[in-house]
Design a protein around this motif. Structure first.
Motif, mmCIF file in Angstrom:
data_model
loop_
_atom_site.group_PDB
_atom_site.id
_atom_site.type_symbol
_atom_site.label_atom_id
_atom_site.label_comp_id
_atom_site.label_asym_id
_atom_site.label_seq_id
_atom_site.Cartn_x
_atom_site.Cartn_y
_atom_site.Cartn_z
ATOM 1 N N LEU A 35 -3.641 70.077 -75.573
ATOM 2 C CA LEU A 35 -2.678 71.178 -75.670
ATOM 3 C C LEU A 35 -2.387 71.553 -77.117
ATOM 4 N N HIS A 36 -2.373 70.560 -77.990
ATOM 5 C CA HIS A 36 -1.939 70.796 -79.375
ATOM 6 C C HIS A 36 -3.089 70.753 -80.385
ATOM 7 N N LYS A 37 -4.293 70.844 -79.895
ATOM 8 C CA LYS A 37 -5.438 70.828 -80.807
ATOM 9 C C LYS A 37 -5.347 71.949 -81.831
ATOM 10 N N TRP A 38 -4.815 73.092 -81.425
ATOM 11 C CA TRP A 38 -4.754 74.265 -82.304
ATOM 12 C C TRP A 38 -3.962 74.002 -83.585
ATOM 13 N N ILE A 39 -2.944 73.119 -83.506
ATOM 14 C CA ILE A 39 -2.070 72.934 -84.665
ATOM 15 C C ILE A 39 -2.535 71.811 -85.580
ATOM 16 N N LEU A 40 -3.314 70.870 -85.058
ATOM 17 C CA LEU A 40 -3.600 69.637 -85.797
ATOM 18 C C LEU A 40 -4.400 69.868 -87.075
ATOM 19 N N GLY A 41 -5.252 70.877 -87.079
ATOM 20 C CA GLY A 41 -6.082 71.108 -88.254
ATOM 21 C C GLY A 41 -5.508 72.089 -89.248
ATOM 22 N N THR A 42 -4.284 72.568 -89.022
ATOM 23 C CA THR A 42 -3.711 73.561 -89.923
ATOM 24 C C THR A 42 -3.220 72.920 -91.215
ATOM 25 N N ARG A 43 -3.189 73.699 -92.249
ATOM 26 C CA ARG A 43 -2.715 73.199 -93.545
ATOM 27 C C ARG A 43 -1.247 72.803 -93.469
ATOM 28 N N THR A 44 -0.451 73.579 -92.728
ATOM 29 C CA THR A 44 0.970 73.271 -92.605
ATOM 30 C C THR A 44 1.179 71.927 -91.929
ATOM 31 N N PHE A 45 0.458 71.673 -90.845
ATOM 32 C CA PHE A 45 0.617 70.403 -90.139
ATOM 33 C C PHE A 45 0.140 69.246 -91.006
ATOM 34 N N GLN A 46 -0.968 69.423 -91.701
ATOM 35 C CA GLN A 46 -1.467 68.359 -92.566
ATOM 36 C C GLN A 46 -0.466 68.021 -93.662
ATOM 37 N N ALA A 47 0.154 69.051 -94.231
ATOM 38 C CA ALA A 47 1.148 68.816 -95.280
ATOM 39 C C ALA A 47 2.370 68.098 -94.719
ATOM 40 N N MET A 48 2.767 68.444 -93.503
ATOM 41 C CA MET A 48 3.936 67.824 -92.878
ATOM 42 C C MET A 48 3.710 66.354 -92.574
ATOM 43 N N THR A 49 2.481 65.974 -92.320
ATOM 44 C CA THR A 49 2.182 64.600 -91.919
ATOM 45 C C THR A 49 1.520 63.792 -93.026
ATOM 46 N N GLY A 50 1.585 64.301 -94.244
ATOM 47 C CA GLY A 50 1.080 63.552 -95.382
ATOM 48 C C GLY A 50 -0.400 63.710 -95.643
ATOM 49 N N GLY A 51 -1.055 64.643 -94.947
ATOM 50 C CA GLY A 51 -2.477 64.876 -95.145
ATOM 51 C C GLY A 51 -2.736 65.927 -96.210
ATOM 52 N N GLY A 97 7.802 58.700 -88.136
ATOM 53 C CA GLY A 97 7.985 57.931 -89.357
ATOM 54 C C GLY A 97 9.368 58.141 -89.935
ATOM 55 N N GLU A 98 9.561 57.670 -91.161
ATOM 56 C CA GLU A 98 10.890 57.684 -91.757
ATOM 57 C C GLU A 98 11.306 59.052 -92.299
ATOM 58 N N GLU A 99 10.355 59.994 -92.418
ATOM 59 C CA GLU A 99 10.721 61.351 -92.849
ATOM 60 C C GLU A 99 10.186 62.358 -91.830
ATOM 61 N N PRO A 100 10.947 62.609 -90.762
ATOM 62 C CA PRO A 100 10.503 63.578 -89.746
ATOM 63 C C PRO A 100 10.393 64.982 -90.340
ATOM 64 N N PRO A 101 9.665 65.879 -89.672
ATOM 65 C CA PRO A 101 9.400 67.204 -90.243
ATOM 66 C C PRO A 101 10.523 68.209 -90.047
#
Length: 217
Positions: A35-51, A97-101
């Motif tokens: 369901l959420h594959k569309w968001i996982l590769g985005t730059r915004t999501f990567q930045a939010m999760t430390g990627g 984790g300790e810093e949620p988005p």
């Protein structure tokens, strides 16, 4: 006063927002990871999760937009975590984790009291036992002139739809068929509720649709 919004909410082609048998192993329900594959590769999501890196196309633009002007969140207990019944202790601190988005107050619907949980980055989880109306009142007070975002899961969104409290929904239809799970719109007439689609944009991974309620756009 800001609006009440649902944003970046993923649905299967057959209308399910989560699969069956949610657990810590399957937080979205069995079979619903796509369901959420569309968001996982985005730059915004990567930045939010430390990627690092990530795409900058349609999916990223909608992801980034979903966080704009949000002053408070409301979510159901299932979205916060897999723990059921009375809280055994304070060890479960969310999936993130300790810093949620979120970086704003988050009001978690639950039947069981728990002291507020202050996290890094400005997120504080408040556990509301008085139901959806109390959570909305507290979220609006916290948000001030900014928006309240309904984060899910399905039953939480349905509760506010049935109360006529949602002004706008950004729904993301993923090319996944679940067959069973939690149906977002079962028994809900969106036309009678005053919703109309004002925007729809496809990406290689999903279809983004924005619906607004008459008189709120």
């Amino acid at each position: 006063m800001g609006k009440v919004k649902v944003a970046a909410f993923s649905l299967s082609l057959d209308g399910y927002g989560a699969g069956p048998d949610q657990s810590q192993t399957h937080p979205l329900g069995v079979g619903a990871d796509g369901l959420h594959k569309w968001i996982l590769g985005t730059r915004t999501f990567q930045a939010m999760t430390g990627g690092e890196g990530g795409s900058t196309g349609v999916d990223d633009a909608f992801t980034r937009r979903s966080f704009k002007n949000v002053g408070a969140w409301i979510m159901g207990r299932n979205m916060f975590g897999p723990v059921r019944g009375p809280w055994p202790d304070a060890s479960w601190r969310g999936w993130w984790g300790e810093e949620p988005p979120y970086h704003v107050p988050v009001f978690v619907l639950t039947h069981h009291p728990r002291t507020p949980l202050e996290m890094e980055g400005g997120t504080t989880f408040h556990f509301v036992t008085g139901g959806p109306d109390e959570a909305m009142q507290r979220a609006r007070e916290a948000a001030g002139e900014r928006d309240v975002r309904i984060g899910g899961g399905v039953q939480t969104v349905r509760a506010y739809l049935q109360r006529g409290m949602i002004d706008e929904m950004h729904l993301v239809t993923s090319p996944v068929v679940l067959g069973q799970g939690e149906a977002l719109f079962a028994g809900i007439d969106l036309v009678a509720a005053g919703f109309r689609c004002v925007e729809h944009v496809a990406s290689p991974e999903a279809l983004h649709s924005v619906l607004v309620r008459t008189g709120t756009d």
